[in-house]
Write an enzyme that holds these catalytic residues in place. Structure first.
Site, PDB file in Angstrom:
ATOM      1  N   ASP A 152     -13.990   0.715   1.879  1.00 27.94           N
ATOM      2  CA  ASP A 152     -15.338   0.138   1.952  1.00 27.94           C
ATOM      3  C   ASP A 152     -16.320   0.994   1.139  1.00 27.94           C
ATOM      4  O   ASP A 152     -17.211   0.473   0.470  1.00 27.94           O
ATOM      5  CB  ASP A 152     -15.793   0.038   3.416  1.00 27.94           C
ATOM      6  CG  ASP A 152     -14.818  -0.774   4.254  1.00 27.94           C
ATOM      7  OD1 ASP A 152     -14.328  -1.793   3.742  1.00 27.94           O
ATOM      8  OD2 ASP A 152     -14.514  -0.366   5.388  1.00 27.94           O
ATOM      9  N   ILE A 173       0.842  -1.198   0.000  1.00 25.59           N
ATOM     10  CA  ILE A 173       0.000   0.000   0.000  1.00 25.59           C
ATOM     11  C   ILE A 173       0.876   1.247   0.000  1.00 25.59           C
ATOM     12  O   ILE A 173       0.633   2.205  -0.743  1.00 25.59           O
ATOM     13  CB  ILE A 173      -0.915   0.028   1.252  1.00 25.59           C
ATOM     14  CG1 ILE A 173      -1.892  -1.137   1.222  1.00 25.59           C
ATOM     15  CG2 ILE A 173      -1.665   1.366   1.349  1.00 25.59           C
ATOM     16  CD1 ILE A 173      -2.630  -1.368   2.532  1.00 25.59           C
ATOM     17  N   HIS A 229     -14.431  -1.654  10.195  1.00 25.28           N
ATOM     18  CA  HIS A 229     -13.773  -2.098   8.963  1.00 25.28           C
ATOM     19  C   HIS A 229     -13.380  -3.571   9.089  1.00 25.28           C
ATOM     20  O   HIS A 229     -12.207  -3.904   9.125  1.00 25.28           O
ATOM     21  CB  HIS A 229     -12.550  -1.226   8.649  1.00 25.28           C
ATOM     22  CG  HIS A 229     -11.755  -1.759   7.496  1.00 25.28           C
ATOM     23  ND1 HIS A 229     -12.247  -1.773   6.202  1.00 25.28           N
ATOM     24  CD2 HIS A 229     -10.541  -2.357   7.434  1.00 25.28           C
ATOM     25  CE1 HIS A 229     -11.340  -2.333   5.407  1.00 25.28           C
ATOM     26  NE2 HIS A 229     -10.301  -2.709   6.129  1.00 25.28           N
TER      27      HIS A 229
HETATM   28  P1  NAI Z   1       2.988  -4.947   3.242  1.00 21.44           P
HETATM   29  O1  NAI Z   1       3.534  -6.084   4.034  1.00 21.44           O
HETATM   30  O2  NAI Z   1       3.124  -4.988   1.772  1.00 21.44           O
HETATM   31  O3  NAI Z   1       3.624  -3.586   3.756  1.00 21.44           O
HETATM   32  C1  NAI Z   1       3.714  -3.249   5.097  1.00 21.44           C
HETATM   33  C2  NAI Z   1       4.948  -2.387   5.277  1.00 21.44           C
HETATM   34  O4  NAI Z   1       5.014  -2.017   6.658  1.00 21.44           O
HETATM   35  C3  NAI Z   1       6.259  -3.119   4.956  1.00 21.44           C
HETATM   36  O5  NAI Z   1       7.016  -2.365   4.045  1.00 21.44           O
HETATM   37  C4  NAI Z   1       6.967  -3.239   6.298  1.00 21.44           C
HETATM   38  O6  NAI Z   1       8.385  -3.155   6.218  1.00 21.44           O
HETATM   39  C5  NAI Z   1       6.387  -2.022   7.014  1.00 21.44           C
HETATM   40  N1  NAI Z   1       6.531  -2.079   8.464  1.00 21.44           N
HETATM   41  C6  NAI Z   1       6.403  -3.117   9.303  1.00 21.44           C
HETATM   42  N2  NAI Z   1       6.660  -2.741  10.571  1.00 21.44           N
HETATM   43  C7  NAI Z   1       6.949  -1.425  10.531  1.00 21.44           C
HETATM   44  C8  NAI Z   1       7.307  -0.451  11.506  1.00 21.44           C
HETATM   45  N3  NAI Z   1       7.400  -0.766  12.798  1.00 21.44           N
HETATM   46  N4  NAI Z   1       7.557   0.803  11.103  1.00 21.44           N
HETATM   47  C9  NAI Z   1       7.453   1.141   9.791  1.00 21.44           C
HETATM   48  N5  NAI Z   1       7.116   0.270   8.820  1.00 21.44           N
HETATM   49  C10 NAI Z   1       6.875  -0.990   9.192  1.00 21.44           C
HETATM   50  O7  NAI Z   1       1.434  -4.796   3.671  1.00 21.44           O
HETATM   51  P2  NAI Z   1       0.303  -3.959   2.905  1.00 21.44           P
HETATM   52  O8  NAI Z   1      -0.358  -4.818   1.915  1.00 21.44           O
HETATM   53  O9  NAI Z   1       0.870  -2.667   2.504  1.00 21.44           O
HETATM   54  O10 NAI Z   1      -0.750  -3.761   4.119  1.00 21.44           O
HETATM   55  C11 NAI Z   1      -0.441  -2.959   5.224  1.00 21.44           C
HETATM   56  C12 NAI Z   1      -1.566  -2.972   6.240  1.00 21.44           C
HETATM   57  O11 NAI Z   1      -2.736  -2.370   5.693  1.00 21.44           O
HETATM   58  C13 NAI Z   1      -2.002  -4.369   6.665  1.00 21.44           C
HETATM   59  O12 NAI Z   1      -2.193  -4.391   8.059  1.00 21.44           O
HETATM   60  C14 NAI Z   1      -3.316  -4.569   5.954  1.00 21.44           C
HETATM   61  O13 NAI Z   1      -4.154  -5.478   6.623  1.00 21.44           O
HETATM   62  C15 NAI Z   1      -3.870  -3.177   5.998  1.00 21.44           C
HETATM   63  N6  NAI Z   1      -4.958  -2.906   5.044  1.00 21.44           N
HETATM   64  C16 NAI Z   1      -5.933  -2.041   5.424  1.00 21.44           C
HETATM   65  C17 NAI Z   1      -6.984  -1.751   4.615  1.00 21.44           C
HETATM   66  C18 NAI Z   1      -8.037  -0.785   5.049  1.00 21.44           C
HETATM   67  O14 NAI Z   1      -9.045  -0.658   4.357  1.00 21.44           O
HETATM   68  N7  NAI Z   1      -7.871  -0.058   6.129  1.00 21.44           N
HETATM   69  C19 NAI Z   1      -7.113  -2.376   3.278  1.00 21.44           C
HETATM   70  C20 NAI Z   1      -6.009  -3.214   2.938  1.00 21.44           C
HETATM   71  C21 NAI Z   1      -4.977  -3.491   3.810  1.00 21.44           C
END
Ligand code: NAI
Length: 340
Positions: free
Chosen positions: A180, A33, A206
């Site tokens: 959503d 994201i 959510h």
């Molecule tokens: P991803 O794994 O591709 O990226 C997450 C990033 O966070 C990684 O680059 C990782 O290195 C970084 N990260 C981990 N710990 C960290 C820290 N302490 N400080 C800074 N960066 C850190 O995951 P993606 O696909 O980007 O999803 C991220 C989150 O968004 C997930 O929890 C997912 O469930 C959530 N999400 C929320 C949605 C919503 O509608 N609110 C929709 C889709 C996903």
């Protein structure tokens, strides 16, 4: 876009106006994201600086890559300073968030097939707590937009962390539920054979059945009971379609980046003095749940008003009653984690 931007800037300097520059920080900027979200922010006419922060070593490369796009916003990249603990000693985080108007947090792990958002709690709760501690210390006035799941619990965690630091402002803490709303608009438009428009209000939380689209309130649309049921279910569980199709490769990233960007733009326009209404998961006394996604009016102070969501149909009231205990339990789980 560039020409327009410089025209408005030079007009401002000719008449002696000083435009306050707008800074957005993306925490988790190397992720699925974070990268496209930072790119969309880089393209925005309303943003002057995008600070990218992540623990992944690729982060400086992501920032360098983004910085080659010929748009006005400045890109900065920040890794945590080595050995920084507690997070309030992290110079990388300090540099990323200091002076930010909006801090968007998509840091954390995404779902794999068969997982609920709550299954992410054990990993993501700690990540959000740590990052929000830094935000509270280094950028207490910023609007925080939490994307990391489970949003129903990570927002209460953030609120409790900020409360402990003495800087909690409920008008400046939001869970991002815009995806959503995007899904509701897209799926309804497909059902009606129309072009998607911003018309559906989505309330609650959510996750699964806590997501409640108010399809009965869409003007000029009459749905059969079968269509209403199918659309409601698809909006509630639309995230699962992506998780399943990515087959272990994560959850929604591109549509979420788009939704996160839309939300951020709305917040920034509000901070700049426009009145913008968009749904967000915020603290309010509208329902028994401390946090509840509702249409909110954004302005110079962040959320200026949480708007009542109008009358629910009997069908929607059924879902509302079913959702509340689940949402309240997820809120309590977050509060308990932050206060343990
Ligand atoms: P991803 O794994 O591709 O990226 C997450 C990033 O966070 C990684 O680059 C990782 O290195 C970084 N990260 C981990 N710990 C960290 C820290 N302490 N400080 C800074 N960066 C850190 O995951 P993606 O696909 O980007 O999803 C991220 C989150 O968004 C997930 O929890 C997912 O469930 C959530 N999400 C929320 C949605 C919503 O509608 N609110 C929709 C889709 C996903």
């Amino acid at each position: 876009m560039l020409a327009l931007r410089s025209a408005s800037r030079s007009t401002a300097s000719r008449v002696g106006l000083r435009l306050k520059s707008t800074k957005v920080a993306v925490l988790g900027a190397s992720g699925g994201i974070g990268q496209p979200l930072a790119l969309l922010c880089k393209l925005s006419e309303n943003i002057d600086e995008v600070a990218c922060y992540d623990v992944a070593p690729v982060l400086p490369g992501v920032a360098a890559d983004l910085s080659h796009c010929p748009t006005g916003a400045k890109i900065t990249g920040h890794l945590p300073s080595s050995g920084a603990w507690p997070p309030t000693h992290d110079k990388g985080l300090e540099a990323a968030v200091s002076g930010a108007d909006v801090i968007v947090i998509p840091a954390g792990v995404p779902r794999k097939p068969g997982m609920t958002r709550d299954d992410l709690f054990n990993t993501n709760a700690g990540i959000v707590k740590t990052l929000v501690e830094g935000c509270g210390k280094f950028a207490p006035d910023a609007v925080l937009a939490i994307i990391s799941n489970p949003v129903n619990s990570t927002v209460p965690i953030a609120a409790e962390v900020l409360k402990k630091l003495g800087v909690y402002n409920k008008n400046k803490l939001c869970g991002v539920t815009t995806l959503d709303v995007c899904r509701a608009n897209t799926f309804l438009a497909a059902n009606q054979g129309k072009h998607p428009k911003e018309i559906v209000t989505v309330i609650g939380g959510h996750a699964g059945i806590t997501i409640l689209p108010l399809l009965s309130q869409v003007p000029g649309t009459t749905l059969s009971a079968a269509d209403r049921d199918a659309l409601t279910h698809r909006i509630q569980f639309g995230g699962d379609e992506v998780v399943k199709a990515k087959a272990g490769g994560g959850s929604a990233t591109l549509s979420m980046a788009y939704a996160g960007y839309l939300f951020t733009e709305g917040v920034i326009k509000g901070l700049k003095g426009e009145s913008v209404t968009q749904c967000a998961y915020v603290e309010s006394s509208l329902t028994e749940a401390r946090f509840f996604a509702s249409p909110c009016k954004f302005g110079k102070g962040g959320v200026e008003e949480v708007l009542p969501f109008g009358e629910l149909s009997a069908y929607e009231k059924g879902w509302f009653d079913k959702m509340l205990p689940e949402l309240k339990a997820q809120i309590k789980k977050g509060e308990d984690f932050a206060n343990q």
